[in-house]
Design an enzyme around this catalytic site. Structure first.
Site, PDB file in Angstrom:
ATOM      1  N   ASP A  91      48.073  42.953  43.690  1.00  0.00           N
ATOM      2  CA  ASP A  91      47.737  43.520  44.782  1.00  0.00           C
ATOM      3  C   ASP A  91      47.671  42.852  46.010  1.00  0.00           C
ATOM      4  OD1 ASP A  91      44.997  42.863  45.155  1.00  0.00           O
ATOM      5  OD2 ASP A  91      44.537  43.695  43.241  1.00  0.00           O
ATOM      6  N   HIS A 106      51.472  35.322  39.986  1.00  0.00           N
ATOM      7  CA  HIS A 106      52.292  36.422  39.148  1.00  0.00           C
ATOM      8  C   HIS A 106      53.179  37.347  40.017  1.00  0.00           C
ATOM      9  CE1 HIS A 106      49.580  36.140  35.477  1.00  0.00           C
ATOM     10  NE2 HIS A 106      50.383  35.104  35.517  1.00  0.00           N
ATOM     11  N   CYS A 117      70.162  35.592  43.720  1.00  0.00           N
ATOM     12  CA  CYS A 117      69.866  34.443  44.440  1.00  0.00           C
ATOM     13  C   CYS A 117      68.627  34.021  44.889  1.00  0.00           C
ATOM     14  CB  CYS A 117      70.775  34.755  45.785  1.00  0.00           C
ATOM     15  SG  CYS A 117      69.892  35.558  47.219  1.00  0.00           S
ATOM     16  N   GLY A 172      36.796  37.529  37.192  1.00  0.00           N
ATOM     17  CA  GLY A 172      37.241  38.867  36.642  1.00  0.00           C
ATOM     18  C   GLY A 172      38.664  38.597  35.970  1.00  0.00           C
ATOM     19  N   THR A 173      38.860  37.732  35.114  1.00  0.00           N
ATOM     20  CA  THR A 173      39.939  37.711  34.295  1.00  0.00           C
ATOM     21  C   THR A 173      39.572  37.347  32.805  1.00  0.00           C
ATOM     22  OG1 THR A 173      42.079  36.394  33.828  1.00  0.00           O
ATOM     23  CG2 THR A 173      40.286  35.400  34.650  1.00  0.00           C
ATOM     24  N   ASN A 198      32.148  37.082  35.399  1.00  0.00           N
ATOM     25  CA  ASN A 198      32.984  38.241  34.934  1.00  0.00           C
ATOM     26  C   ASN A 198      32.037  39.255  34.344  1.00  0.00           C
ATOM     27  OD1 ASN A 198      35.779  38.617  34.214  1.00  0.00           O
ATOM     28  ND2 ASN A 198      35.384  38.449  31.848  1.00  0.00           N
ATOM     29  N   LEU A 199      32.518  40.329  34.034  1.00  0.00           N
ATOM     30  CA  LEU A 199      31.572  41.534  33.586  1.00  0.00           C
ATOM     31  C   LEU A 199      31.296  41.202  32.151  1.00  0.00           C
ATOM     32  CD1 LEU A 199      30.669  44.453  34.528  1.00  0.00           C
ATOM     33  CD2 LEU A 199      32.651  45.204  33.336  1.00  0.00           C
ATOM     34  N   GLU A 200      32.090  40.631  31.309  1.00  0.00           N
ATOM     35  CA  GLU A 200      31.654  40.309  29.896  1.00  0.00           C
ATOM     36  C   GLU A 200      32.231  38.848  29.594  1.00  0.00           C
ATOM     37  OE1 GLU A 200      35.334  42.758  27.825  1.00  0.00           O
ATOM     38  OE2 GLU A 200      33.532  43.678  28.141  1.00  0.00           O
ATOM     39  N   ALA A 216      31.656  42.417  39.588  1.00  0.00           N
ATOM     40  CA  ALA A 216      31.943  41.349  40.580  1.00  0.00           C
ATOM     41  C   ALA A 216      31.739  41.723  41.997  1.00  0.00           C
ATOM     42  CB  ALA A 216      33.690  41.484  40.779  1.00  0.00           C
TER      43      ALA A 216
HETATM   44  P1  OAD Z   1      42.718  41.923  32.009  1.00  0.00           P
HETATM   45  O1  OAD Z   1      42.702  43.360  32.022  1.00  0.00           O
HETATM   46  O2  OAD Z   1      43.057  41.306  30.767  1.00  0.00           O
HETATM   47  O3  OAD Z   1      40.930  41.536  32.413  1.00  0.00           O
HETATM   48  C1  OAD Z   1      40.088  41.634  33.181  1.00  0.00           C
HETATM   49  C2  OAD Z   1      38.757  41.213  33.054  1.00  0.00           C
HETATM   50  O4  OAD Z   1      37.936  41.669  33.955  1.00  0.00           O
HETATM   51  C3  OAD Z   1      38.089  41.626  31.803  1.00  0.00           C
HETATM   52  O5  OAD Z   1      37.601  40.146  31.264  1.00  0.00           O
HETATM   53  C4  OAD Z   1      37.072  42.360  32.079  1.00  0.00           C
HETATM   54  O6  OAD Z   1      35.718  42.287  31.515  1.00  0.00           O
HETATM   55  C5  OAD Z   1      36.783  42.204  33.740  1.00  0.00           C
HETATM   56  N1  OAD Z   1      36.087  43.043  34.485  1.00  0.00           N
HETATM   57  C6  OAD Z   1      36.389  44.326  34.458  1.00  0.00           C
HETATM   58  N2  OAD Z   1      35.653  45.090  35.423  1.00  0.00           N
HETATM   59  C7  OAD Z   1      35.159  44.076  36.115  1.00  0.00           C
HETATM   60  C8  OAD Z   1      34.261  44.251  37.119  1.00  0.00           C
HETATM   61  N3  OAD Z   1      33.937  45.404  37.916  1.00  0.00           N
HETATM   62  N4  OAD Z   1      33.599  42.911  37.532  1.00  0.00           N
HETATM   63  C9  OAD Z   1      34.005  41.582  36.935  1.00  0.00           C
HETATM   64  N5  OAD Z   1      34.904  41.783  35.843  1.00  0.00           N
HETATM   65  C10 OAD Z   1      35.370  42.734  35.651  1.00  0.00           C
HETATM   66  O7  OAD Z   1      42.981  41.403  33.408  1.00  0.00           O
HETATM   67  P2  OAD Z   1      43.598  39.998  33.923  1.00  0.00           P
HETATM   68  O8  OAD Z   1      42.827  38.830  33.078  1.00  0.00           O
HETATM   69  O9  OAD Z   1      43.833  39.776  35.333  1.00  0.00           O
HETATM   70  O10 OAD Z   1      50.042  39.702  34.073  1.00  0.00           O
HETATM   71  O11 OAD Z   1      45.124  39.721  33.262  1.00  0.00           O
HETATM   72  C11 OAD Z   1      45.821  38.653  33.246  1.00  0.00           C
HETATM   73  C12 OAD Z   1      47.357  39.136  33.422  1.00  0.00           C
HETATM   74  O12 OAD Z   1      47.639  39.897  32.271  1.00  0.00           O
HETATM   75  C13 OAD Z   1      47.796  39.819  34.492  1.00  0.00           C
HETATM   76  O13 OAD Z   1      47.976  39.280  35.515  1.00  0.00           O
HETATM   77  C14 OAD Z   1      48.798  40.787  34.137  1.00  0.00           C
HETATM   78  C15 OAD Z   1      48.624  41.174  32.575  1.00  0.00           C
HETATM   79  O14 OAD Z   1      49.545  41.313  31.804  1.00  0.00           O
HETATM   80  C16 OAD Z   1      51.354  40.083  34.449  1.00  0.00           C
HETATM   81  O15 OAD Z   1      51.553  41.262  34.655  1.00  0.00           O
HETATM   82  C17 OAD Z   1      52.110  39.193  34.527  1.00  0.00           C
HETATM   83 ZN    ZN Z   2      70.773  38.079  46.588  1.00  0.00          ZN
END
Ligand code: OAD
Ligand code: ZN
Length: 230
Positions: A91, A106, A117, A172-173, A198-200, A216
């Protein structure tokens, strides 16, 4: 703490109404990764994959940045050292909030990429499968999203940033997807302090010097206030 590198994931945009991937009811509970987020899936069914990203682009277009995105803008503006955001998010909410230094490792929903290309152009509305590339005219347009099995963007620059970081913060990952999940170890090895917001606890929670848990929109503004008060 002069140089701050911040890794963000889907959790920072959750309170803007964009679903995460791995939380209960998340995107990967509704769609198979192999179908919608791999080059093989696109080769099998380009329409399905295009529709998936069209839906996500339309949803992202209605979302607005939240207090966590805004707090990072404040940090970048007021902190004496460099603040760089490396985001896994596709986003545009960091930029919409006003962050200047954002690296999309990503890819971005707002972009189209020529598979022939590597030319990139803006994707503002719905894309069609294998659209004509404006540069080489091949029928090879695709979403500018890094799929599983593909190399994330800007890795050299990110490695350099990690090597110069005094503080690495992950927000938040879930720590499931490499190479991003390995940034905390790299930053530590280079001597940075590390913090998880992070949330957890994430998969790699034990690798951080410090962890703060909560939504967050609460914990990010609180942390930014602390840094700016130092
Ligand atoms: P995930 O869905 O794997 O993890 C989201 C994290 O955010 C979790 O640890 C939640 O606990 C936390 N969370 C949820 N709500 C929250 C809040 N309100 N405040 C804080 N934390 C919160 O998402 P990503 O780790 O971003 O890649 O996923 C990594 C990659 O996997 C993405 O970029 C995507 C996906 O497959 C591709 O598409 C290449
Ligand atoms: Zn092209």
């Amino acid at each position: 703490m002069s140089n701050i590198v911040i890794l963000t994931g889907a959790g920072i945009s959750a309170e803007s109404g964009l679903g995460t991937f791995r939380d209960e009811g998340g995107l990967w509970a509704q769609h198979r990764i192999e179908d919608v987020a791999t080059p093989e899936g696109y080769a099998r069914n380009p329409q399905l994959v295009t529709d998936f990203y069209n839906a996500r682009r339309a949803q992202a277009a209605t979302a607005t940045p939240n207090a966590a995105h805004r707090a990072l803008v404040k940090l970048e503006t007021a902190h004496v050292g460099a603040v760089t955001i490396v985001t896994q998010n596709v986003d545009g909410l960091h930029e919409q909030a006003g962050s200047q230094s954002v690296i999309h490792m990503h890819g971005e929903l707002a972009g189209a990429l020529c598979a022939r290309c590597d030319h990139r152009w803006p994707a503002t509305g719905d894309m069609v499968p294998d659209d004509i590339c404006p540069k080489c005219k091949a029928s090879a347009g695709r979403p500018d999203i890094v799929w599983f099995g593909e190399m994330p963007y800007h890795m050299e620059r990110i490695e350099q940033l990690l090597s110069q970081a005094d503080l690495f913060v992950s927000i938040g990952t879930s720590g499931n997807v490499y190479p991003a999940a390995g940034f905390v170890q790299a930053a530590r090895a280079y001597g940075a302090a590390t913090l998880e917001l992070n949330l957890e606890p994430s998969e790699g929670a034990s690798l951080f010097d410090d962890t703060r848990l909560g939504p967050a929109t609460q914990i990010v503004p609180n942390w930014v206030s602390e840094v700016l008060a130092q």
